[in-house]
Write an enzyme that holds these catalytic residues in place. Sequence first.
Site, PDB file in Angstrom:
ATOM      1  N   GLU A 156       0.861  -1.188   0.000  1.00  0.00           N
ATOM      2  CA  GLU A 156       0.000   0.000   0.000  1.00  0.00           C
ATOM      3  C   GLU A 156       0.899   1.241   0.000  1.00  0.00           C
ATOM      4  O   GLU A 156       1.890   1.305   0.705  1.00  0.00           O
ATOM      5  CB  GLU A 156      -0.929  -0.027   1.234  1.00  0.00           C
ATOM      6  CG  GLU A 156      -1.735   1.218   1.491  1.00  0.00           C
ATOM      7  CD  GLU A 156      -2.555   1.702   0.303  1.00  0.00           C
ATOM      8  OE1 GLU A 156      -3.301   0.913  -0.305  1.00  0.00           O
ATOM      9  OE2 GLU A 156      -2.427   2.896  -0.030  1.00  0.00           O
ATOM     10  N   ASP A 176       5.355   2.407  -3.263  1.00  0.00           N
ATOM     11  CA  ASP A 176       4.698   2.526  -4.560  1.00  0.00           C
ATOM     12  C   ASP A 176       5.109   1.307  -5.381  1.00  0.00           C
ATOM     13  O   ASP A 176       6.308   1.017  -5.516  1.00  0.00           O
ATOM     14  CB  ASP A 176       5.145   3.820  -5.253  1.00  0.00           C
ATOM     15  CG  ASP A 176       4.329   4.081  -6.498  1.00  0.00           C
ATOM     16  OD1 ASP A 176       4.066   3.119  -7.263  1.00  0.00           O
ATOM     17  OD2 ASP A 176       3.948   5.234  -6.714  1.00  0.00           O
ATOM     18  N   ASP A 223      -6.769   2.081  -8.522  1.00  0.00           N
ATOM     19  CA  ASP A 223      -7.073   3.461  -8.929  1.00  0.00           C
ATOM     20  C   ASP A 223      -7.176   3.535 -10.453  1.00  0.00           C
ATOM     21  O   ASP A 223      -6.317   3.015 -11.154  1.00  0.00           O
ATOM     22  CB  ASP A 223      -5.985   4.407  -8.419  1.00  0.00           C
ATOM     23  CG  ASP A 223      -5.983   4.502  -6.890  1.00  0.00           C
ATOM     24  OD1 ASP A 223      -6.982   4.066  -6.280  1.00  0.00           O
ATOM     25  OD2 ASP A 223      -4.999   5.002  -6.331  1.00  0.00           O
ATOM     26  N   LYS A 234      -7.118   9.875 -16.860  1.00  0.00           N
ATOM     27  CA  LYS A 234      -6.499  10.625 -17.970  1.00  0.00           C
ATOM     28  C   LYS A 234      -5.568   9.717 -18.778  1.00  0.00           C
ATOM     29  O   LYS A 234      -4.773   8.976 -18.193  1.00  0.00           O
ATOM     30  CB  LYS A 234      -5.680  11.803 -17.419  1.00  0.00           C
ATOM     31  CG  LYS A 234      -6.541  12.895 -16.829  1.00  0.00           C
ATOM     32  CD  LYS A 234      -5.730  14.081 -16.391  1.00  0.00           C
ATOM     33  CE  LYS A 234      -6.665  15.103 -15.760  1.00  0.00           C
ATOM     34  NZ  LYS A 234      -6.061  15.840 -14.670  1.00  0.00           N
ATOM     35  N   TYR A 242     -13.906  -2.137  -0.892  1.00  0.00           N
ATOM     36  CA  TYR A 242     -14.529  -1.437  -2.024  1.00  0.00           C
ATOM     37  C   TYR A 242     -15.592  -2.292  -2.696  1.00  0.00           C
ATOM     38  O   TYR A 242     -16.611  -1.788  -3.148  1.00  0.00           O
ATOM     39  CB  TYR A 242     -13.459  -0.999  -3.031  1.00  0.00           C
ATOM     40  CG  TYR A 242     -12.899   0.369  -2.733  1.00  0.00           C
ATOM     41  CD1 TYR A 242     -12.210   0.611  -1.553  1.00  0.00           C
ATOM     42  CD2 TYR A 242     -13.070   1.425  -3.624  1.00  0.00           C
ATOM     43  CE1 TYR A 242     -11.693   1.864  -1.266  1.00  0.00           C
ATOM     44  CE2 TYR A 242     -12.555   2.684  -3.338  1.00  0.00           C
ATOM     45  CZ  TYR A 242     -11.869   2.897  -2.163  1.00  0.00           C
ATOM     46  OH  TYR A 242     -11.367   4.139  -1.883  1.00  0.00           O
TER      47      TYR A 242
HETATM   48  N1  SAM Z   1      -7.952  -3.013  -2.595  1.00  0.00           N
HETATM   49  C1  SAM Z   1      -8.744  -2.254  -1.655  1.00  0.00           C
HETATM   50  C2  SAM Z   1     -10.204  -2.599  -1.815  1.00  0.00           C
HETATM   51  O1  SAM Z   1     -10.565  -3.177  -2.838  1.00  0.00           O
HETATM   52  O2  SAM Z   1     -10.990  -2.287  -0.902  1.00  0.00           O
HETATM   53  C3  SAM Z   1      -8.493  -0.733  -1.799  1.00  0.00           C
HETATM   54  C4  SAM Z   1      -8.904  -0.130  -3.095  1.00  0.00           C
HETATM   55  S1  SAM Z   1      -8.444   1.575  -3.242  1.00  0.00           S
HETATM   56  C5  SAM Z   1      -9.472   2.189  -4.465  1.00  0.00           C
HETATM   57  C6  SAM Z   1      -6.886   1.469  -4.110  1.00  0.00           C
HETATM   58  C7  SAM Z   1      -5.695   1.430  -3.171  1.00  0.00           C
HETATM   59  O3  SAM Z   1      -4.526   1.197  -3.929  1.00  0.00           O
HETATM   60  C8  SAM Z   1      -5.456   2.748  -2.438  1.00  0.00           C
HETATM   61  O4  SAM Z   1      -5.363   2.480  -1.048  1.00  0.00           O
HETATM   62  C9  SAM Z   1      -4.174   3.280  -3.031  1.00  0.00           C
HETATM   63  O5  SAM Z   1      -3.426   4.027  -2.096  1.00  0.00           O
HETATM   64  C10 SAM Z   1      -3.467   2.004  -3.441  1.00  0.00           C
HETATM   65  N2  SAM Z   1      -2.525   2.183  -4.562  1.00  0.00           N
HETATM   66  C11 SAM Z   1      -2.804   2.789  -5.741  1.00  0.00           C
HETATM   67  N3  SAM Z   1      -1.719   2.788  -6.536  1.00  0.00           N
HETATM   68  C12 SAM Z   1      -0.746   2.153  -5.836  1.00  0.00           C
HETATM   69  C13 SAM Z   1       0.613   1.865  -6.122  1.00  0.00           C
HETATM   70  N4  SAM Z   1       1.183   2.234  -7.273  1.00  0.00           N
HETATM   71  N5  SAM Z   1       1.338   1.213  -5.189  1.00  0.00           N
HETATM   72  C14 SAM Z   1       0.774   0.849  -4.007  1.00  0.00           C
HETATM   73  N6  SAM Z   1      -0.511   1.127  -3.676  1.00  0.00           N
HETATM   74  C15 SAM Z   1      -1.262   1.769  -4.577  1.00  0.00           C
END
Ligand code: SAM
Length: 212
Positions: A68, A95, A117, A121, A194
Amino acid sequence: MRLRNIPGSREMIAENNWCIQEPEQQKGHWHEVFGNDHPIYIEIGMGKGQFLTTLAKQNPDINYVGIEKYSSVLLRGLQKLEEEPLENVRFIRMDAETICDVFAENEVSKIYLNFSDPWPKDRHAKRRLTSRQFFARYDKILKPEGVVEFKTDNVDLFDFSLEEVKEANWNLDAFTRDLHHDDTMNQGNVMTEYEERFSSMGNPIHKLIASR
Ligand code: SAM
């Protein structure tokens, strides 16, 4: 998932034993972290970790690593692990762009991407966790028989992901545009935070499984 920034969350994470502090140092040595040779499954973008910890309780012979980007989100997962320890779970705050610095070739058996996410864009397409750039990273760390499993309610992101599986020369093993009404693919499904939220709003959940 962007929670309110929690002051001090970075510091709390830095002192937490469930969170691997210098994950690059474990590259190629993850079995030593867990003290066994069980397969390693990872979830990228784990949010608060409900999905990963539920699976970990069901499957004690699999090791789970949750990744995360944001400390404030990860902190919630860590707090839950403190209350209910699970020896087969570890978290990393990072990341995922640098995932190949953290896992060696063939070190991972399965990658879960849940409600990633969307980065709507076009110029941000390569940041999507199902972009061909990310599949190239997964190609390096996944065992030859390893799979990527992706769930979302976002139709545009799902359509994009189907294209990217093809562009990356991966195989589309299975997919559905309505997981909760697909008896085969829904078997054993573990809901994410989610997924609970969006399916209760009536949004169909899409899922794909890809391999090489
Ligand atoms: N997987 C969870 C769920 O389904 O309930 C959370 C979904 S949330 C929309 C997406 C999560 O992915 C966020 O907490 C975000 O911070 C994390 N995230 C997005 N891009 C990421 C990356 N490149 N590396 C690590 N975490 C990432």
